[in-house]
Design an enzyme around this catalytic site. Structure first.
Site: not given
Length: 136
Positions: A91, A103
């Site tokens: 990721e 986030k």
């Protein structure tokens, strides 16, 4: 606090680990109230803290977490390898907003992408509920 926060991260990871059918599940949301001020919770989530905590607390699920690029800020690339070590995903942190305490990480390889999903995003919002409580 650690158990509550690691549970949130676990819920997000388990969807990919157990190979949730992306045709049936387009959006997974989980809110957990923690007895920790929002600024302290955000400190943990905003960079690499939640990943390190997950690796420590969820050893039965996560074999290792590697930082492939970056220092925890936007553009950081992580690779998570699951137990028994044959399943992983990579990721990238796309958004880290300290003002809004948000986030967003996008999966680049593995995870739900392996079973046909076109995109996988993990979004953390830390919301202040009171001076000593937050929702993550």
């Amino acid at each position: 606090m650690l158990k509550e926060i690691s549970f949130v991260f676990f819920v997000l990871l388990i969807g990919c680990y157990i190979r949730v059918n992306c045709e049936e599940l387009k959006h997974l949301t989980n809110e957990v109230e923690v007895n920790v001020p929002a600024n302290l919770t955000w400190e943990l989530y905003s960079h690499l803290g939640i990943s390190k905590l997950a690796a420590q607390q969820l050893k039965h699920v996560i074999q290792r977490i590697q930082v492939l690029k970056g220092d925890g800020g936007v553009g950081t690339v992580l690779k998570l390898t699951f137990v028994p070590g044959n399943s992983s995903y990579t990721e990238i942190f796309n958004v880290i907003d300290d003002q809004k305490r948000v986030k967003v990480a996008q999966t680049l390889e593995g995870g739900c992408l392996e079973i046909g999903c076109s995109i996988q995003l993990v979004r953390f919002d830390i919301i202040e509920k009171s001076p000593s409580k937050s929702i993550s």
